[in-house]
Design a protein around this motif. Sequence first.
Motif, PDB file in Angstrom:
ATOM      1  N   ALA A  79       0.836  -1.204   0.000  1.00 47.39           N
ATOM      2  CA  ALA A  79       0.000   0.000   0.000  1.00 47.39           C
ATOM      3  C   ALA A  79       0.868   1.251   0.000  1.00 47.39           C
ATOM      4  N   LEU A  80       1.982   1.195   0.741  1.00 41.92           N
ATOM      5  CA  LEU A  80       2.901   2.342   0.739  1.00 41.92           C
ATOM      6  C   LEU A  80       3.437   2.576  -0.675  1.00 41.92           C
ATOM      7  N   ALA A  81       3.857   1.492  -1.321  1.00 40.75           N
ATOM      8  CA  ALA A  81       4.384   1.612  -2.685  1.00 40.75           C
ATOM      9  C   ALA A  81       3.320   2.175  -3.621  1.00 40.75           C
ATOM     10  N   ALA A  82       2.082   1.671  -3.477  1.00 45.76           N
ATOM     11  CA  ALA A  82       1.004   2.133  -4.355  1.00 45.76           C
ATOM     12  C   ALA A  82       0.720   3.612  -4.120  1.00 45.76           C
ATOM     13  N   ALA A  83       0.681   3.993  -2.845  1.00 50.04           N
ATOM     14  CA  ALA A  83       0.328   5.374  -2.517  1.00 50.04           C
ATOM     15  C   ALA A  83       1.333   6.364  -3.102  1.00 50.04           C
ATOM     16  N   VAL A  84       2.611   5.989  -3.120  1.00 45.52           N
ATOM     17  CA  VAL A  84       3.616   6.913  -3.646  1.00 45.52           C
ATOM     18  C   VAL A  84       3.728   6.795  -5.162  1.00 45.52           C
ATOM     19  N   ALA A 134      10.092  -2.387   3.812  1.00 41.29           N
ATOM     20  CA  ALA A 134      11.093  -1.804   2.914  1.00 41.29           C
ATOM     21  C   ALA A 134      11.368  -2.727   1.730  1.00 41.29           C
ATOM     22  N   VAL A 135      11.508  -4.022   1.998  1.00 38.82           N
ATOM     23  CA  VAL A 135      11.800  -4.966   0.914  1.00 38.82           C
ATOM     24  C   VAL A 135      10.647  -4.989  -0.101  1.00 38.82           C
ATOM     25  N   ILE A 136       9.422  -5.053   0.432  1.00 40.81           N
ATOM     26  CA  ILE A 136       8.259  -5.091  -0.466  1.00 40.81           C
ATOM     27  C   ILE A 136       8.146  -3.789  -1.245  1.00 40.81           C
ATOM     28  N   PHE A 137       8.377  -2.689  -0.552  1.00 41.02           N
ATOM     29  CA  PHE A 137       8.313  -1.380  -1.206  1.00 41.02           C
ATOM     30  C   PHE A 137       9.318  -1.308  -2.351  1.00 41.02           C
ATOM     31  N   LEU A 138      10.555  -1.686  -2.043  1.00 39.28           N
ATOM     32  CA  LEU A 138      11.603  -1.615  -3.070  1.00 39.28           C
ATOM     33  C   LEU A 138      11.312  -2.545  -4.235  1.00 39.28           C
ATOM     34  N   GLY A 139      10.667  -3.664  -3.925  1.00 41.96           N
ATOM     35  CA  GLY A 139      10.390  -4.639  -4.979  1.00 41.96           C
ATOM     36  C   GLY A 139       9.270  -4.231  -5.912  1.00 41.96           C
ATOM     37  N   THR A 140       8.352  -3.406  -5.423  1.00 44.63           N
ATOM     38  CA  THR A 140       7.190  -3.086  -6.253  1.00 44.63           C
ATOM     39  C   THR A 140       7.148  -1.634  -6.721  1.00 44.63           C
ATOM     40  N   PHE A 141       7.737  -0.738  -5.941  1.00 47.17           N
ATOM     41  CA  PHE A 141       7.573   0.690  -6.204  1.00 47.17           C
ATOM     42  C   PHE A 141       8.024   1.122  -7.605  1.00 47.17           C
ATOM     43  N   PHE A 142       9.254   0.795  -7.965  1.00 43.70           N
ATOM     44  CA  PHE A 142       9.815   1.313  -9.230  1.00 43.70           C
ATOM     45  C   PHE A 142       9.056   0.786 -10.440  1.00 43.70           C
ATOM     46  N   GLN A 143       8.716  -0.505 -10.374  1.00 39.30           N
ATOM     47  CA  GLN A 143       7.947  -1.095 -11.470  1.00 39.30           C
ATOM     48  C   GLN A 143       6.584  -0.432 -11.561  1.00 39.30           C
ATOM     49  N   VAL A 145       5.590   2.524 -10.692  1.00 37.62           N
ATOM     50  CA  VAL A 145       5.619   3.881 -11.270  1.00 37.62           C
ATOM     51  C   VAL A 145       5.544   3.782 -12.790  1.00 37.62           C
ATOM     52  N   LEU A 146       6.367   2.905 -13.360  1.00 36.30           N
ATOM     53  CA  LEU A 146       6.400   2.782 -14.821  1.00 36.30           C
ATOM     54  C   LEU A 146       5.116   2.159 -15.363  1.00 36.30           C
ATOM     55  N   MET A 147       4.561   1.193 -14.616  1.00 31.96           N
ATOM     56  CA  MET A 147       3.315   0.567 -15.079  1.00 31.96           C
ATOM     57  C   MET A 147       2.162   1.559 -15.053  1.00 31.96           C
ATOM     58  N   VAL A 148       2.083   2.341 -13.974  1.00 33.17           N
ATOM     59  CA  VAL A 148       1.018   3.349 -13.881  1.00 33.17           C
ATOM     60  C   VAL A 148       1.189   4.386 -14.988  1.00 33.17           C
ATOM     61  N   ALA A 149       2.437   4.786 -15.231  1.00 35.78           N
ATOM     62  CA  ALA A 149       2.693   5.767 -16.291  1.00 35.78           C
ATOM     63  C   ALA A 149       2.200   5.225 -17.636  1.00 35.78           C
ATOM     64  N   ASP A 150       2.454   3.945 -17.883  1.00 32.81           N
ATOM     65  CA  ASP A 150       1.984   3.324 -19.131  1.00 32.81           C
ATOM     66  C   ASP A 150       0.457   3.313 -19.208  1.00 32.81           C
ATOM     67  N   SER A 151      -0.168   2.978 -18.080  1.00 28.99           N
ATOM     68  CA  SER A 151      -1.633   2.921 -18.068  1.00 28.99           C
ATOM     69  C   SER A 151      -2.237   4.296 -18.332  1.00 28.99           C
ATOM     70  N   VAL A 152      -1.613   5.331 -17.759  1.00 31.21           N
ATOM     71  CA  VAL A 152      -2.118   6.691 -17.981  1.00 31.21           C
ATOM     72  C   VAL A 152      -1.897   7.101 -19.438  1.00 31.21           C
ATOM     73  N   ALA A 153      -0.724   6.744 -19.958  1.00 36.73           N
ATOM     74  CA  ALA A 153      -0.411   7.116 -21.340  1.00 36.73           C
ATOM     75  C   ALA A 153      -1.321   6.394 -22.331  1.00 36.73           C
ATOM     76  N   ALA A 154      -1.914   5.269 -21.906  1.00 38.47           N
ATOM     77  CA  ALA A 154      -2.756   4.492 -22.822  1.00 38.47           C
ATOM     78  C   ALA A 154      -4.163   5.073 -22.961  1.00 38.47           C
ATOM     79  N   VAL A 155      -4.499   6.066 -22.144  1.00 43.90           N
ATOM     80  CA  VAL A 155      -5.814   6.711 -22.298  1.00 43.90           C
ATOM     81  C   VAL A 155      -5.786   7.489 -23.615  1.00 43.90           C
ATOM     82  N   PRO A 156      -6.763   7.242 -24.507  1.00 40.08           N
ATOM     83  CA  PRO A 156      -6.736   7.901 -25.819  1.00 40.08           C
ATOM     84  C   PRO A 156      -6.633   9.422 -25.690  1.00 40.08           C
ATOM     85  N   ARG A 157      -5.725   9.998 -26.481  1.00 38.40           N
ATOM     86  CA  ARG A 157      -5.492  11.432 -26.388  1.00 38.40           C
ATOM     87  C   ARG A 157      -6.742  12.222 -26.771  1.00 38.40           C
ATOM     88  N   ASP A 158      -7.524  11.664 -27.695  1.00 43.82           N
ATOM     89  CA  ASP A 158      -8.720  12.374 -28.134  1.00 43.82           C
ATOM     90  C   ASP A 158      -9.751  12.551 -27.009  1.00 43.82           C
TER      91      ASP A 158
END
Lengths: 264, 252
Positions: A79-84, A134-143, A145-158
Amino acid sequence: MGHDGRPTRMGLAGRSGLVAGTFAVLAAAWCAAAYSGAVKELFLPQPHKVLWAFVEMQREGILWQYAWDSTYRVMVGWALAAAVSIPLGVLVATSRRAGLVLGPLMEFARYLPVVALVPLTLLYFGIGDGQKFAVIFLGTFFQLVLMVADSVAAVPRDLCRAAATLGASRMQTYALVLLPGALPGILDDLRITVGWAWTYLVVAELVAANSGLGYMILKSQRFLAIDRIFAGLMAIGLLGLATDYLFKKFTRLAVPWSEKAGGR
Amino acid sequence: MSLEIRGIGKSFSLGRERVTALESVSFSVAPGEFAVVVGPSGCGKSTLLNIVAGLEHASTGQALLNGRAITGPGAERGMVFQSYTLFPWLTVRKNVEFGLRMKGMPPAEREERSRRYLDLVGLGGFENALPGQLSGGMKQRVAIARVLANRPEMLLMDEPFGALDAQTRLILQDLLLTVWQKHKTTILFITHDIDEAILLADRIFIMSRRPGRILAELCVDIPRPRDHTVTLSPRFTDIKKGILEMLWSEIA
């Protein structure tokens, strides 16, 4: 698959039957291998002994305690990783500058194997729950961020453009179009990463802990208690299955309009 | 609302190359006029419309709305896109009310107005459907209702019927003509379909291949009200012949 490309519809009974069938085949293979003596009991416990291990752990009061400890650690760390990572992911996807600053950093960090970071987390956080988080955060956080960025970028620009020509401000477009549009993808990202969180938790518990399912598995290995190792593995698998199920249920409720909600 | 396009040019980098999409495009659209820009694919006509919408910036020249330069998107210029742009998580009614919500209109008034415009496009009774349950033609009807409910002073339409099958396209063209006849909103409409241009337009601007320039401008003197049956008239065929001859050198 049906003629329209969607999976053909199957009754609830049919679907549950298939799922149950898969597990039944697996259980039958296990029984056959264990009771026939084809595999030594040192390597493969007999099913009834694993069930008995569950009963014993319940009697000792550690089954629910350990399951809860592990679940609690997974939930907090993840949840910490998701929140950030969700706000950061949105930022990376929507701001070119943020993308340039954070993108490469995240790409670099996500290739650092978490297992290699465990010694550092021990040094920084000791062996308490903080280190598991900390271990769980480090394991999921960075990925994430990039996955969420991809999901946001996939929203049609139109969609965003349409909102702008209907009079929506930039903030309104973010809040009313970009976020709801990305939500199905983000929920999927969360569901996938919570599975990883379970993996990293066990890694953390195997190294240093005094409770939890991973700890129990490690301790059982020292006593060659293979029935308990199997019981621990099954408990983790069941908890993962339950998490996944709840997530899918929630997705269906939260974004019923999305293909990701599936099944209709 | 009058639109004036003054010497608009647009170029952008594509890899190492510099591409010129538009080259000194100038024309104006009078209040209440139905103007159609027709040109081959990739001639920059969508770019032109995006500049008028305020979604893209011109490299040179400017677009003026009632004498004032356009700097960004605004609700007074409603746009209908070729792609389906209904918000899939909102019901049909909520989609139509989107712009009104942005304006802060009270819910009761919003509902009244969305109902009126959904009736206008023939979708009364579909208020609570989700876009995913609608056909392409129905989606574009909702998109038109959504933009009209906002009472824009100008309608920008980017090949709105381009993705539809031929029959549905005919029906929606007739619908658009009826709606325009009633409201007389200024329309700037982009298409590559010559028949569509003649059927709808007061005035047609013919664009060249990239870099897009205005090759010619012609008035369509077919009397109104029109519907798809005018496509069979001799006058229609004459006009079409003229446009085809002009465009042939561009597409061949």
